[in-house]
Write a protein that holds these residues in place. Structure first.
Motif, PDB file in Angstrom:
ATOM      1  N   THR A   1       8.371  -3.185  -2.923  1.00 50.58           N
ATOM      2  CA  THR A   1       7.657  -2.800  -4.132  1.00 50.58           C
ATOM      3  C   THR A   1       8.347  -3.363  -5.362  1.00 50.58           C
ATOM      4  O   THR A   1       7.694  -3.930  -6.244  1.00 50.58           O
TER       5      THR A   1
ATOM      6  N   ARG B   1      11.361   3.454   4.378  1.00 56.39           N
ATOM      7  CA  ARG B   1      11.316   3.818   2.955  1.00 56.39           C
ATOM      8  C   ARG B   1      12.156   2.857   2.119  1.00 56.39           C
ATOM      9  O   ARG B   1      11.773   2.465   1.018  1.00 56.39           O
TER      10      ARG B   1
ATOM     11  N   TYR C   1       0.837  -1.196   0.000  1.00 51.49           N
ATOM     12  CA  TYR C   1       0.000   0.000   0.000  1.00 51.49           C
ATOM     13  C   TYR C   1       0.877   1.253   0.000  1.00 51.49           C
ATOM     14  O   TYR C   1       1.984   1.248   0.535  1.00 51.49           O
ATOM     15  N   PRO C   2       0.368   2.352  -0.568  1.00 49.10           N
ATOM     16  CA  PRO C   2       1.144   3.602  -0.550  1.00 49.10           C
ATOM     17  C   PRO C   2       1.311   4.136   0.870  1.00 49.10           C
ATOM     18  O   PRO C   2       0.535   3.807   1.764  1.00 49.10           O
ATOM     19  N   GLU C   3       2.321   4.957   1.040  1.00 46.68           N
ATOM     20  CA  GLU C   3       2.622   5.541   2.343  1.00 46.68           C
ATOM     21  C   GLU C   3       1.452   6.405   2.814  1.00 46.68           C
ATOM     22  O   GLU C   3       0.800   7.070   2.014  1.00 46.68           O
TER      23      GLU C   3
ATOM     24  N   ARG D   1      10.222  -0.405   1.997  1.00 46.25           N
ATOM     25  CA  ARG D   1       9.081  -0.232   1.081  1.00 46.25           C
ATOM     26  C   ARG D   1       9.533  -0.314  -0.371  1.00 46.25           C
ATOM     27  O   ARG D   1       8.913  -0.979  -1.203  1.00 46.25           O
ATOM     28  N   GLU D   2      10.645   0.346  -0.688  1.00 39.76           N
ATOM     29  CA  GLU D   2      11.163   0.338  -2.056  1.00 39.76           C
ATOM     30  C   GLU D   2      11.551  -1.089  -2.484  1.00 39.76           C
ATOM     31  O   GLU D   2      11.203  -1.528  -3.583  1.00 39.76           O
TER      32      GLU D   2
END
Length: 169
Positions: A156, A149, A101-103, A152-153
């Motif tokens: 993704t 971050r 999900y997006p931040e 998350r990167e």
């Protein structure tokens, strides 16, 4: 003549994409610092040093912090490989992760922030930030990390690589 021995193929460990250790052993140095501080306090009082109190502070503070650091290294460490995401002692296969999900942004709290945190802890550990994940079987969970971050990167990129392209009509 000897016959060749069949050896099993060596298993190659998957590449580690992201890692956080949980806590640093440097915290245990607070034990010797506490012992030295107590010795200096005794010295400044003019009575000399009685080694029982500084020694007791050294042992107790070092022991307590060693237990805390060991627990943090077990329960708040994070490792992401091409095959699995480990949060503490809980392992989630990358194949089970469908979406990242997006931040969170804005005043409204996204629904994924109410989802359970991965790992055996009751929530996202202090000092870490949650990352919303959509899992198979319509489940939602939160991964977490200090360097959220970066995790998350990596997640993704990994999930985008795993999702097969949609067939064109």
């Amino acid at each position: 003549m000897t016959e060749p021995v069949d050896r099993p193929a060596e298993t190659v460990a998957p590449e580690v994409l992201f890692y956080e250790q949980g806590a640093s052993w440097l915290w245990v140095l607070a034990g010797p610092a506490a012992g030295v501080a107590m010795a200096l306090i005794q010295l400044s009082g003019g009575y000399g040093i009685q080694w029982v109190v500084p020694g007791l502070f050294f042992v107790l503070v070092s022991g307590f912090l060693a237990i805390q650091v060991k627990a943090a290294r077990i329960h708040t460490s994070v490792e992401l490989t091409t095959e699995k995401l480990r949060q503490g002692t809980e392992v989630t296969l990358v194949d089970e992760i469908v979406r990242v999900y997006p931040e969170a942004s804005g005043a409204e709290t996204p629904k994924w922030q109410y989802a359970r945190a991965l790992g055996e802890l009751t929530g996202v550990p202090r000092g870490r930030t949650g990352i919303g994940l959509r899992l198979t079987n319509d489940r939602t969970a939160q991964a977490w990390a200090r360097k959220h971050r970066q995790l998350r990167e990596e997640l993704t990129n990994l999930i985008e690589e795993c999702i097969p392209p949609e067939p064109t009509a």
